[in-house]
Design a protein around this motif. Sequence first.
Motif, PDB file in Angstrom:
ATOM      1  N   GLU A 324       0.847  -1.179   0.000  1.00  0.00           N
ATOM      2  CA  GLU A 324       0.000   0.000   0.000  1.00  0.00           C
ATOM      3  C   GLU A 324       0.895   1.246   0.000  1.00  0.00           C
ATOM      4  O   GLU A 324       1.835   1.357   0.791  1.00  0.00           O
ATOM      5  CB  GLU A 324      -0.891  -0.002   1.244  1.00  0.00           C
ATOM      6  CG  GLU A 324      -1.880   1.144   1.287  1.00  0.00           C
ATOM      7  CD  GLU A 324      -2.807   1.061   2.487  1.00  0.00           C
ATOM      8  OE1 GLU A 324      -3.464   2.070   2.785  1.00  0.00           O
ATOM      9  OE2 GLU A 324      -2.853  -0.019   3.115  1.00  0.00           O
ATOM     10  N   GLY A 325       0.604   2.149  -0.904  1.00  0.00           N
ATOM     11  CA  GLY A 325       1.421   3.356  -1.008  1.00  0.00           C
ATOM     12  C   GLY A 325       2.343   3.353  -2.200  1.00  0.00           C
ATOM     13  O   GLY A 325       2.925   4.377  -2.547  1.00  0.00           O
ATOM     14  N   VAL A 326       2.490   2.186  -2.862  1.00  0.00           N
ATOM     15  CA  VAL A 326       3.329   2.094  -4.065  1.00  0.00           C
ATOM     16  C   VAL A 326       2.433   2.190  -5.291  1.00  0.00           C
ATOM     17  O   VAL A 326       1.505   1.383  -5.462  1.00  0.00           O
ATOM     18  CB  VAL A 326       4.140   0.785  -4.088  1.00  0.00           C
ATOM     19  CG1 VAL A 326       4.850   0.609  -5.429  1.00  0.00           C
ATOM     20  CG2 VAL A 326       5.159   0.788  -2.953  1.00  0.00           C
ATOM     21  N   ARG A 327       2.694   3.171  -6.132  1.00  0.00           N
ATOM     22  CA  ARG A 327       1.889   3.411  -7.328  1.00  0.00           C
ATOM     23  C   ARG A 327       2.398   2.620  -8.523  1.00  0.00           C
ATOM     24  O   ARG A 327       1.618   2.084  -9.312  1.00  0.00           O
ATOM     25  CB  ARG A 327       1.902   4.911  -7.638  1.00  0.00           C
ATOM     26  CG  ARG A 327       1.218   5.334  -8.922  1.00  0.00           C
ATOM     27  CD  ARG A 327       1.177   6.867  -9.024  1.00  0.00           C
ATOM     28  NE  ARG A 327       2.471   7.452  -8.770  1.00  0.00           N
ATOM     29  CZ  ARG A 327       3.427   7.607  -9.703  1.00  0.00           C
ATOM     30  NH1 ARG A 327       3.221   7.195 -10.938  1.00  0.00           N
ATOM     31  NH2 ARG A 327       4.582   8.170  -9.399  1.00  0.00           N
ATOM     32  N   GLU A 328       3.713   2.558  -8.691  1.00  0.00           N
ATOM     33  CA  GLU A 328       4.309   1.840  -9.817  1.00  0.00           C
ATOM     34  C   GLU A 328       5.751   1.498  -9.480  1.00  0.00           C
ATOM     35  O   GLU A 328       6.353   2.092  -8.583  1.00  0.00           O
ATOM     36  CB  GLU A 328       4.269   2.680 -11.102  1.00  0.00           C
ATOM     37  CG  GLU A 328       5.097   3.950 -11.030  1.00  0.00           C
ATOM     38  CD  GLU A 328       5.118   4.700 -12.348  1.00  0.00           C
ATOM     39  OE1 GLU A 328       4.639   4.159 -13.361  1.00  0.00           O
ATOM     40  OE2 GLU A 328       5.640   5.841 -12.361  1.00  0.00           O
ATOM     41  N   LEU A 354      16.397   4.844   6.554  1.00  0.00           N
ATOM     42  CA  LEU A 354      17.762   4.868   7.078  1.00  0.00           C
ATOM     43  C   LEU A 354      17.762   4.596   8.575  1.00  0.00           C
ATOM     44  O   LEU A 354      18.619   3.856   9.087  1.00  0.00           O
ATOM     45  CB  LEU A 354      18.418   6.221   6.768  1.00  0.00           C
ATOM     46  CG  LEU A 354      19.917   6.330   7.051  1.00  0.00           C
ATOM     47  CD1 LEU A 354      20.714   5.382   6.162  1.00  0.00           C
ATOM     48  CD2 LEU A 354      20.391   7.770   6.849  1.00  0.00           C
ATOM     49  N   GLU A 355      16.796   5.169   9.284  1.00  0.00           N
ATOM     50  CA  GLU A 355      16.668   4.902  10.721  1.00  0.00           C
ATOM     51  C   GLU A 355      16.367   3.432  10.980  1.00  0.00           C
ATOM     52  O   GLU A 355      16.793   2.869  11.992  1.00  0.00           O
ATOM     53  CB  GLU A 355      15.561   5.769  11.320  1.00  0.00           C
ATOM     54  CG  GLU A 355      15.912   7.235  11.440  1.00  0.00           C
ATOM     55  CD  GLU A 355      16.984   7.468  12.494  1.00  0.00           C
ATOM     56  OE1 GLU A 355      16.976   6.768  13.519  1.00  0.00           O
ATOM     57  OE2 GLU A 355      17.851   8.341  12.272  1.00  0.00           O
ATOM     58  N   ARG A 356      15.654   2.794  10.062  1.00  0.00           N
ATOM     59  CA  ARG A 356      15.301   1.384  10.215  1.00  0.00           C
ATOM     60  C   ARG A 356      16.410   0.442   9.749  1.00  0.00           C
ATOM     61  O   ARG A 356      16.301  -0.772   9.903  1.00  0.00           O
ATOM     62  CB  ARG A 356      14.017   1.078   9.436  1.00  0.00           C
ATOM     63  CG  ARG A 356      12.787   1.799   9.950  1.00  0.00           C
ATOM     64  CD  ARG A 356      11.579   1.575   9.036  1.00  0.00           C
ATOM     65  NE  ARG A 356      10.437   2.377   9.444  1.00  0.00           N
ATOM     66  CZ  ARG A 356       9.521   1.993  10.334  1.00  0.00           C
ATOM     67  NH1 ARG A 356       9.614   0.774  10.876  1.00  0.00           N
ATOM     68  NH2 ARG A 356       8.526   2.780  10.671  1.00  0.00           N
ATOM     69  N   GLY A 357      17.452   1.002   9.112  1.00  0.00           N
ATOM     70  CA  GLY A 357      18.567   0.171   8.682  1.00  0.00           C
ATOM     71  C   GLY A 357      18.542  -0.244   7.230  1.00  0.00           C
ATOM     72  O   GLY A 357      19.186  -1.230   6.862  1.00  0.00           O
ATOM     73  N   LEU A 358      17.816   0.502   6.385  1.00  0.00           N
ATOM     74  CA  LEU A 358      17.803   0.231   4.955  1.00  0.00           C
ATOM     75  C   LEU A 358      18.240   1.495   4.218  1.00  0.00           C
ATOM     76  O   LEU A 358      17.647   2.557   4.386  1.00  0.00           O
ATOM     77  CB  LEU A 358      16.406  -0.186   4.475  1.00  0.00           C
ATOM     78  CG  LEU A 358      16.267  -0.437   2.971  1.00  0.00           C
ATOM     79  CD1 LEU A 358      17.114  -1.630   2.532  1.00  0.00           C
ATOM     80  CD2 LEU A 358      14.794  -0.662   2.601  1.00  0.00           C
ATOM     81  N   ALA A 390       6.826  -1.142   6.262  1.00  0.00           N
ATOM     82  CA  ALA A 390       6.692  -0.516   7.587  1.00  0.00           C
ATOM     83  C   ALA A 390       6.875   0.999   7.504  1.00  0.00           C
ATOM     84  O   ALA A 390       6.168   1.759   8.176  1.00  0.00           O
ATOM     85  CB  ALA A 390       7.713  -1.136   8.548  1.00  0.00           C
ATOM     86  N   SER A 391       7.804   1.418   6.689  1.00  0.00           N
ATOM     87  CA  SER A 391       8.064   2.849   6.554  1.00  0.00           C
ATOM     88  C   SER A 391       6.890   3.566   5.899  1.00  0.00           C
ATOM     89  O   SER A 391       6.490   4.647   6.316  1.00  0.00           O
ATOM     90  CB  SER A 391       9.339   3.078   5.747  1.00  0.00           C
ATOM     91  OG  SER A 391       9.672   4.446   5.715  1.00  0.00           O
ATOM     92  N   LEU A 392       6.307   2.957   4.877  1.00  0.00           N
ATOM     93  CA  LEU A 392       5.168   3.579   4.204  1.00  0.00           C
ATOM     94  C   LEU A 392       3.975   3.692   5.153  1.00  0.00           C
ATOM     95  O   LEU A 392       3.212   4.667   5.096  1.00  0.00           O
ATOM     96  CB  LEU A 392       4.783   2.768   2.973  1.00  0.00           C
ATOM     97  CG  LEU A 392       5.766   2.854   1.792  1.00  0.00           C
ATOM     98  CD1 LEU A 392       5.376   1.855   0.705  1.00  0.00           C
ATOM     99  CD2 LEU A 392       5.799   4.272   1.215  1.00  0.00           C
ATOM    100  N   LEU A 393       3.814   2.733   6.034  1.00  0.00           N
ATOM    101  CA  LEU A 393       2.714   2.793   7.007  1.00  0.00           C
ATOM    102  C   LEU A 393       2.940   3.910   8.014  1.00  0.00           C
ATOM    103  O   LEU A 393       1.985   4.507   8.519  1.00  0.00           O
ATOM    104  CB  LEU A 393       2.579   1.449   7.731  1.00  0.00           C
ATOM    105  CG  LEU A 393       2.034   0.289   6.891  1.00  0.00           C
ATOM    106  CD1 LEU A 393       2.107  -1.018   7.656  1.00  0.00           C
ATOM    107  CD2 LEU A 393       0.606   0.572   6.436  1.00  0.00           C
ATOM    108  N   SER A 394       4.211   4.200   8.284  1.00  0.00           N
ATOM    109  CA  SER A 394       4.505   5.257   9.268  1.00  0.00           C
ATOM    110  C   SER A 394       4.632   6.638   8.627  1.00  0.00           C
ATOM    111  O   SER A 394       4.731   7.636   9.338  1.00  0.00           O
ATOM    112  CB  SER A 394       5.805   4.927  10.014  1.00  0.00           C
ATOM    113  OG  SER A 394       6.928   5.035   9.149  1.00  0.00           O
ATOM    114  N   CYS A 395       4.641   6.690   7.297  1.00  0.00           N
ATOM    115  CA  CYS A 395       4.726   7.967   6.576  1.00  0.00           C
ATOM    116  C   CYS A 395       3.532   8.062   5.616  1.00  0.00           C
ATOM    117  O   CYS A 395       3.716   8.011   4.384  1.00  0.00           O
ATOM    118  CB  CYS A 395       6.032   8.069   5.809  1.00  0.00           C
ATOM    119  SG  CYS A 395       7.521   7.986   6.815  1.00  0.00           S
TER     120      CYS A 395
END
Length: 398
Positions: A324-328, A354-358, A390-395
Motif C-alpha cells: 500500500e502506497g506504491v503506485r508503480e 535509514l533509521e530502520r537500517g535500509l 513498515a516505513s510507508l505505514l509510518s509515513c
Amino acid sequence: MTMQLADLQALEERYLMRTYRRAPVEFVRGEGTLLWDADGREYLDFVAGISVCSVGHCHPAVVEAAREQAGRLMHVSNLFYTEPMVRLAERLSESSLGGRVFFSNSGAEANECAIKVTRKHAHRRGIEAPEIVSFERDFHGRTYGALAATPALAANADLAPMLPGFRSVPFDDAAALRAAVGESTAAVLIEPIQGEAGVYPLSEEALLAAREACDEAGALLIFDEIQTGIGRTGSLWGYEQTPVRPDLLTSAKALGGGLPIGACVTSAEAGEMLEPGDHGSTFAGGPVVAAAALAVLEIVDEPGLLRSVREHGAALRDGLLDLEGVREVRGRGLMLGVGLEEGIDAASVGADLLERGLVVNVPEPGTLRLLPPLTVDRAQIERAVALIEASLLSCPPT
C-alpha cells in the motif's frame, strides 16, 4: 582518538565545498550487501554506492586483485604498456561493440571521450558546427561537455556559458527526436534507462527512432550505460535487452567494483576516429583499477549471476507492487524506481528507512531508487520489502 560524527560534520562544514547534502551517518565497514556505521549498527544497502559496489562491498576477489596488483605496480602512466589495461580493453570490446576502448577515471570523462569521437566523426563528414541531441532529464555528468548534454543541469545560469552544440527533446518523444536529427547532427546521446531522473526506461519506439534517425543522417548513436551496464539490468550491457545496438557506449560506476574507472567503448568504425594528441588521461586505465575491473567482469559476466539479477529483480518488483502506497515500479533487473502514491514524501520515507537500517536513494520527490548489489539474496529482498512496507505505514500521505 576516534572522531565522533559531530566532529566530522564540523570539519566538513569548515573544509569541504558544499556540493553534497550528506545523511547523518558515518559508514566504516562494508561486506556484501551490508554496511556498518561507527556505532556498529548494521544496514542493508540498496544503493550500493550509487550502483558502484554492484558485486557487493569488499568482494574478496576484487579486493585480492587490487591488493596483489598494488603490491607489484600501481602506476606508470599511459606512456607505457601494462597488461591489466590491455586485457580489460579486450574484454570490454569483445563483450560488446567490437571496436576500441578509451579508459577514463569516471563516467563523465567517458562521455567526454564519446563527445570528442562523434564531433571528429562529424567534421570528417564536412559538418562545421556538429550538434549532439539528448533527451530531457538525461544525466550524463558534470564536466562541461557532459554537463551541456544534461539539460536540467545545463540550465544553471551561474555555470554559464555552456559548451555550444547541444540540444534536447522531450523525454521518450520519438517524433521530436526524429525531427531534431538532421544534417548537422553528430550524435544522439541517451540513457537507455534514465537513472538520476528516477529510473525511467526509454520505450522501444524511442530507441528505434534514435537508431534509424542516426542511420539516415550518418550520425552516431551513443548509449550512456554508466548505470545500466555491468549486469545491472540482468544482462552484461543494457542495450542487449533492447532492439538497438549503439555505435558507442560509456561505462563506469560498477566497472571498478568500488574503484574509480570509466570506459568509452566503440564500434569498429568509431574506434578509428581518435589519434595521438586528440585525447588522454594520466591515471586512466591504471594497473590497480584495471585489475579490479577484470575481477568484477569475471564475477558478473556469468549466466548464473545475470539470471539471478533478473529473477531477484522480478521478486523485488512483485513484492513492492503489493505494498500500500506504491503506485508503480519502473526499471529492469535490479535497477528499480519505486513511484509512491501522491502525497507521500519520498524524502521522509528515505530518512525513515535509514533509521530502520535500509539505505535507499531519493532521486525525485515521489520516487525511491533501489540499486542493491547484484549479489543480493532472496532473504535480503524480503527484508527490504518488509522495511519499506513498515516505513510507508509510518509515513502516510499528507
